[in-house]
Scaffold this active site. Structure first.
Site, PDB file in Angstrom:
ATOM      1  N   HIS A   1       0.851  -1.186   0.000  1.00 33.66           N
ATOM      2  CA  HIS A   1       0.000   0.000   0.000  1.00 33.66           C
ATOM      3  C   HIS A   1       0.894   1.247   0.000  1.00 33.66           C
ATOM      4  CE1 HIS A   1      -3.916  -1.990   1.737  1.00 33.66           C
ATOM      5  NE2 HIS A   1      -3.400  -2.652   0.706  1.00 33.66           N
TER       6      HIS A   1
ATOM      7  N   GLU B   1       1.045   3.855   1.883  1.00 39.22           N
ATOM      8  CA  GLU B   1       1.592   4.275   3.178  1.00 39.22           C
ATOM      9  C   GLU B   1       2.733   3.358   3.622  1.00 39.22           C
ATOM     10  OE1 GLU B   1      -1.574   3.683   2.370  1.00 39.22           O
ATOM     11  OE2 GLU B   1      -2.967   4.939   3.500  1.00 39.22           O
TER      12      GLU B   1
ATOM     13  N   CYS C   1      -5.917   2.285   5.581  1.00 42.40           N
ATOM     14  CA  CYS C   1      -6.614   1.049   5.957  1.00 42.40           C
ATOM     15  C   CYS C   1      -6.062   0.593   7.309  1.00 42.40           C
ATOM     16  CB  CYS C   1      -6.399  -0.017   4.884  1.00 42.40           C
ATOM     17  SG  CYS C   1      -4.755  -0.760   4.933  1.00 42.40           S
TER      18      CYS C   1
ATOM     19  N   CYS D   1      -2.257  -0.154   7.275  1.00 40.57           N
ATOM     20  CA  CYS D   1      -1.414   1.048   7.184  1.00 40.57           C
ATOM     21  C   CYS D   1      -1.506   1.873   8.466  1.00 40.57           C
ATOM     22  CB  CYS D   1      -1.813   1.873   5.969  1.00 40.57           C
ATOM     23  SG  CYS D   1      -1.396   1.049   4.416  1.00 40.57           S
TER      24      CYS D   1
HETATM   25 ZN   LIG Z   1      -3.322   0.334   3.532  1.00 43.79          ZN
END
Ligand SMILES: [Zn+2]
Length: 155
Positions: free
Chosen positions: A52, A54, A82, A85
């Protein structure tokens, strides 16, 4: 750079990612108004479900600063983090999170972070993903070794 300029850069990275075959997410990590690292979603590019924006940006910032502790830094991400993250942001000790799109916006285009947030609120036995406790009496011995170790690097 202003907060808005930094967020615009995160959004620009998310747009670049869409053009380059990644997911529509971008992030920058900033210290004293200066960008330390930039990243975008690479899940489908690298076949890495943890890539992801992040998490990828945290990894880059830590490598650049040669540390596992990003205290004093802030993250600008084009979408609300999310749960994975968010956890990574806590583990990295980032000071503050700025986000643009939120989890409902993400759910609206098929990224159901909101579902995982709902799962976290449930007791493990009520979650959709089953889990089972196994061999705790053996694994706990390693924790005891960790506790007894006097020269460990705590984090
Ligand atoms: Zn994430």
């Amino acid at each position: 750079m202003t907060k808005e300029e930094l967020m615009r850069r995160a959004i620009e990275l998310s747009a670049d990612s869409v053009r380059n075959g990644g997911g529509p997410f971008g992030a920058v990590i900033v210290r004293n108004g200066e960008i330390i690292a930039e990243g975008s979603n690479g899940v489908t590019i690298y076949n890495d479900p943890t890539a992801h924006a992040e998490v990828s940006t945290i990894r880059k910032a830590c490598q650049k600063l040669n540390t596992f502790d990003l205290t004093g830094c802030e993250i600008y991400t084009s979408c609300e983090p999310c749960p994975m993250c968010l956890g990574a942001i806590y583990w990295a000790h980032l000071d503050k999170i700025y986000y643009a799109n939120d989890r409902k916006d993400a759910a609206g285009i098929g990224f159901d972070d909101d579902f995982i947030y709902q799962e976290i609120e449930l007791k493990p036995q009520y979650r959709k993903k089953p889990s089972e406790i196994l061999l705790r009496n053996e694994a706990i011995k390693v924790f005891e070794q960790w506790t007894a170790k006097t020269d460990k690097t705590e984090y």
